[in-house]
Design a protein around this motif. Structure first.
Motif, PDB file in Angstrom:
ATOM      1  N   ARG A 155       0.832  -1.201   0.000  1.00  0.00           N
ATOM      2  CA  ARG A 155       0.000   0.000   0.000  1.00  0.00           C
ATOM      3  C   ARG A 155       0.871   1.258   0.000  1.00  0.00           C
ATOM      4  NH1 ARG A 155      -4.064   2.152   3.706  1.00  0.00           N
ATOM      5  NH2 ARG A 155      -4.656   4.200   2.942  1.00  0.00           N
ATOM      6  N   SER A 156       1.926   1.273   0.830  1.00  0.00           N
ATOM      7  CA  SER A 156       2.784   2.451   0.901  1.00  0.00           C
ATOM      8  C   SER A 156       3.547   2.663  -0.399  1.00  0.00           C
ATOM      9  CB  SER A 156       3.756   2.330   2.080  1.00  0.00           C
ATOM     10  OG  SER A 156       4.583   1.183   1.946  1.00  0.00           O
ATOM     11  N   ALA A 157       4.026   1.579  -1.016  1.00  0.00           N
ATOM     12  CA  ALA A 157       4.760   1.712  -2.272  1.00  0.00           C
ATOM     13  C   ALA A 157       3.859   2.257  -3.373  1.00  0.00           C
ATOM     14  CB  ALA A 157       5.345   0.359  -2.677  1.00  0.00           C
ATOM     15  N   ARG A 158       2.677   1.688  -3.490  1.00  0.00           N
ATOM     16  CA  ARG A 158       1.756   2.173  -4.528  1.00  0.00           C
ATOM     17  C   ARG A 158       1.278   3.586  -4.220  1.00  0.00           C
ATOM     18  NH1 ARG A 158      -0.171  -3.811  -4.513  1.00  0.00           N
ATOM     19  NH2 ARG A 158       0.614  -4.506  -6.542  1.00  0.00           N
ATOM     20  N   GLY A 159       1.042   3.850  -2.954  1.00  0.00           N
ATOM     21  CA  GLY A 159       0.566   5.170  -2.568  1.00  0.00           C
ATOM     22  C   GLY A 159       1.567   6.264  -2.901  1.00  0.00           C
ATOM     23  N   ILE A 160       2.849   6.008  -2.641  1.00  0.00           N
ATOM     24  CA  ILE A 160       3.836   7.061  -2.888  1.00  0.00           C
ATOM     25  C   ILE A 160       4.081   7.244  -4.382  1.00  0.00           C
ATOM     26  CG2 ILE A 160       5.931   5.635  -2.745  1.00  0.00           C
ATOM     27  CD1 ILE A 160       5.349   9.164  -1.250  1.00  0.00           C
ATOM     28  N   VAL A 161       4.007   6.158  -5.164  1.00  0.00           N
ATOM     29  CA  VAL A 161       4.134   6.298  -6.621  1.00  0.00           C
ATOM     30  C   VAL A 161       2.952   7.088  -7.178  1.00  0.00           C
ATOM     31  CG1 VAL A 161       4.185   5.060  -8.817  1.00  0.00           C
ATOM     32  CG2 VAL A 161       5.539   4.232  -6.890  1.00  0.00           C
ATOM     33  N   LEU A 162       1.759   6.768  -6.718  1.00  0.00           N
ATOM     34  CA  LEU A 162       0.582   7.513  -7.156  1.00  0.00           C
ATOM     35  C   LEU A 162       0.710   8.988  -6.800  1.00  0.00           C
ATOM     36  CD1 LEU A 162      -2.127   4.895  -6.123  1.00  0.00           C
ATOM     37  CD2 LEU A 162      -1.856   5.817  -8.433  1.00  0.00           C
ATOM     38  N   ALA A 163       1.217   9.278  -5.604  1.00  0.00           N
ATOM     39  CA  ALA A 163       1.384  10.678  -5.200  1.00  0.00           C
ATOM     40  C   ALA A 163       2.359  11.403  -6.116  1.00  0.00           C
ATOM     41  CB  ALA A 163       1.861  10.752  -3.748  1.00  0.00           C
ATOM     42  N   ARG A 180       6.689   7.812   8.429  1.00  0.00           N
ATOM     43  CA  ARG A 180       6.290   7.789   9.833  1.00  0.00           C
ATOM     44  C   ARG A 180       5.475   6.529  10.139  1.00  0.00           C
ATOM     45  NH1 ARG A 180       3.462  11.944   9.619  1.00  0.00           N
ATOM     46  NH2 ARG A 180       5.246  13.372   9.723  1.00  0.00           N
ATOM     47  N   ALA A 181       4.553   6.195   9.240  1.00  0.00           N
ATOM     48  CA  ALA A 181       3.721   5.007   9.456  1.00  0.00           C
ATOM     49  C   ALA A 181       4.556   3.732   9.416  1.00  0.00           C
ATOM     50  CB  ALA A 181       2.619   4.953   8.399  1.00  0.00           C
ATOM     51  N   LEU A 182       5.494   3.629   8.493  1.00  0.00           N
ATOM     52  CA  LEU A 182       6.350   2.447   8.415  1.00  0.00           C
ATOM     53  C   LEU A 182       7.202   2.305   9.668  1.00  0.00           C
ATOM     54  CD1 LEU A 182       7.399   2.749   4.671  1.00  0.00           C
ATOM     55  CD2 LEU A 182       6.027   0.908   5.657  1.00  0.00           C
ATOM     56  N   ASP A 183       7.645   3.433  10.201  1.00  0.00           N
ATOM     57  CA  ASP A 183       8.418   3.405  11.447  1.00  0.00           C
ATOM     58  C   ASP A 183       7.546   2.940  12.615  1.00  0.00           C
ATOM     59  OD1 ASP A 183      10.831   4.106  13.069  1.00  0.00           O
ATOM     60  OD2 ASP A 183       9.431   5.553  13.946  1.00  0.00           O
ATOM     61  N   GLU A 184       6.295   3.406  12.643  1.00  0.00           N
ATOM     62  CA  GLU A 184       5.402   3.043  13.739  1.00  0.00           C
ATOM     63  C   GLU A 184       5.085   1.555  13.764  1.00  0.00           C
ATOM     64  OE1 GLU A 184       2.015   5.543  13.294  1.00  0.00           O
ATOM     65  OE2 GLU A 184       3.019   7.330  14.106  1.00  0.00           O
ATOM     66  N   ILE A 185       4.931   0.949  12.591  1.00  0.00           N
ATOM     67  CA  ILE A 185       4.608  -0.486  12.564  1.00  0.00           C
ATOM     68  C   ILE A 185       5.869  -1.347  12.549  1.00  0.00           C
ATOM     69  CG2 ILE A 185       2.401  -0.093  11.429  1.00  0.00           C
ATOM     70  CD1 ILE A 185       3.610  -1.012   8.824  1.00  0.00           C
ATOM     71  N   GLN A 186       7.031  -0.695  12.583  1.00  0.00           N
ATOM     72  CA  GLN A 186       8.322  -1.379  12.725  1.00  0.00           C
ATOM     73  C   GLN A 186       8.524  -2.448  11.644  1.00  0.00           C
ATOM     74  OE1 GLN A 186       8.229  -2.680  16.884  1.00  0.00           O
ATOM     75  NE2 GLN A 186       9.270  -0.803  17.494  1.00  0.00           N
ATOM     76  N   VAL A 187       8.521  -1.999  10.409  1.00  0.00           N
ATOM     77  CA  VAL A 187       8.777  -2.914   9.306  1.00  0.00           C
ATOM     78  C   VAL A 187      10.227  -3.388   9.354  1.00  0.00           C
ATOM     79  CG1 VAL A 187       7.014  -1.888   7.839  1.00  0.00           C
ATOM     80  CG2 VAL A 187       9.363  -1.017   7.743  1.00  0.00           C
ATOM     81  N   THR A 188      10.523  -4.447   8.641  1.00  0.00           N
ATOM     82  CA  THR A 188      11.873  -4.987   8.628  1.00  0.00           C
ATOM     83  C   THR A 188      12.829  -4.007   7.939  1.00  0.00           C
ATOM     84  OG1 THR A 188      11.631  -6.094   6.493  1.00  0.00           O
ATOM     85  CG2 THR A 188      10.913  -7.309   8.455  1.00  0.00           C
ATOM     86  N   PRO A 189      14.115  -4.093   8.270  1.00  0.00           N
ATOM     87  CA  PRO A 189      15.089  -3.229   7.579  1.00  0.00           C
ATOM     88  C   PRO A 189      15.056  -3.406   6.063  1.00  0.00           C
ATOM     89  CG  PRO A 189      16.078  -4.209   9.526  1.00  0.00           C
ATOM     90  CD  PRO A 189      14.730  -4.855   9.367  1.00  0.00           C
ATOM     91  N   PHE A 190      14.804  -4.627   5.590  1.00  0.00           N
ATOM     92  CA  PHE A 190      14.738  -4.868   4.152  1.00  0.00           C
ATOM     93  C   PHE A 190      13.568  -4.111   3.528  1.00  0.00           C
ATOM     94  CE2 PHE A 190      12.920  -7.299   0.602  1.00  0.00           C
ATOM     95  CZ  PHE A 190      13.994  -7.272  -0.281  1.00  0.00           C
ATOM     96  N   THR A 191      12.397  -4.161   4.174  1.00  0.00           N
ATOM     97  CA  THR A 191      11.226  -3.456   3.669  1.00  0.00           C
ATOM     98  C   THR A 191      11.467  -1.954   3.639  1.00  0.00           C
ATOM     99  OG1 THR A 191       9.696  -5.167   4.433  1.00  0.00           O
ATOM    100  CG2 THR A 191       8.785  -2.968   4.090  1.00  0.00           C
ATOM    101  N   LEU A 192      12.063  -1.425   4.712  1.00  0.00           N
ATOM    102  CA  LEU A 192      12.339   0.007   4.758  1.00  0.00           C
ATOM    103  C   LEU A 192      13.346   0.400   3.678  1.00  0.00           C
ATOM    104  CD1 LEU A 192      11.888   2.708   6.115  1.00  0.00           C
ATOM    105  CD2 LEU A 192      13.711   2.127   7.740  1.00  0.00           C
ATOM    106  N   ALA A 193      14.346  -0.441   3.457  1.00  0.00           N
ATOM    107  CA  ALA A 193      15.336  -0.154   2.422  1.00  0.00           C
ATOM    108  C   ALA A 193      14.690  -0.123   1.044  1.00  0.00           C
ATOM    109  CB  ALA A 193      16.455  -1.192   2.470  1.00  0.00           C
TER     110      ALA A 193
END
Length: 208
Positions: A155-163, A180-193
């Protein structure tokens, strides 16, 4: 009754509205200049009943080709992936998410119910999100509203491309909101990268 048999029951109806069966994914698709609209069929055989579910989907080719440069995907998935898939009850809350079939004699009634829904609500919903601007708002107007058919990584990847493509004035604010949302849900370092690499690509390759 098999999935393809139920799909065939909708064939004349959906073909009248421009949809054809895509045999590679066993769903109905309608192509347009941006990508395609999809009517999904899911049939699950359980012990004593069969569960039938319909979803509606929208694919914007340009979004999917960018997203899958940075998110892991297998084979030619980027050719088949869908930007947004929604359940029927998310489009109209009074409509059931799925039908539980106890007897095949019930199926014609469900077919009629779904087709009436598509005429009244479903096709209008698909057309209302046909262009990227409307789809961008659907993703990004409220990040707290879940899209139940995809996890927040996609959702975040598609959302930012759409934006970036369709709402560049708010791109930087939306980028900060997703980080901020990705940090709050503590995604893996790979996902954040992956997300940071996607942002770098959008910043460098798609200048405003």
């Amino acid at each position: 009754m098999e999935k393809i048999q139920i799909m065939q029951l909708h064939r004349n109806f959906l073909e009248d509205f421009g949809f054809t069966i895509d045999n590679s994914i066993l769903h109905y698709v309608k192509e347009n200049v941006y990508g395609k609209q999809i009517v999904f069929f899911h049939l699950t055989q359980q012990k004593d009943v069969t569960v039938l579910e319909y979803n509606l989907g929208i694919r914007i080719d340009k979004v999917e080709y960018i997203v899958h440069k940075f998110l892991p995907s297998l084979g030619d998935y980027k050719e088949k992936s869908v930007t947004l898939v929604e359940t029927m009850d998310a489009i109209e809350e009074s409509f059931p998410r799925r039908f539980v079939i106890h007897d095949e004699k019930e199926i014609p009634t469900y077919i009629e119910t779904v087709e009436k829904f598509l005429i009244k609500e479903g096709f209008h919903w698909l057309d209302s999100l046909l262009e990227g601007n409307a789809l961008e708002e659907y993703f990004n107007a409220n990040l707290d509203r879940p899209i139940v058919t995809q996890n927040f990584t996609y959702r975040s990847a598609r959302g930012i491309v759409l934006a970036k493509l369709f709402n560049p004035e708010r791109y930087h604010q939306i980028k900060d909101d997703y980080l901020r949302a990705l940090d709050e849900i503590q995604v893996t370092p790979f996902t954040l990268a992956c997300f940071l690499n996607l942002i770098a690509y959008l910043d460098e390759e798609h200048q405003e």
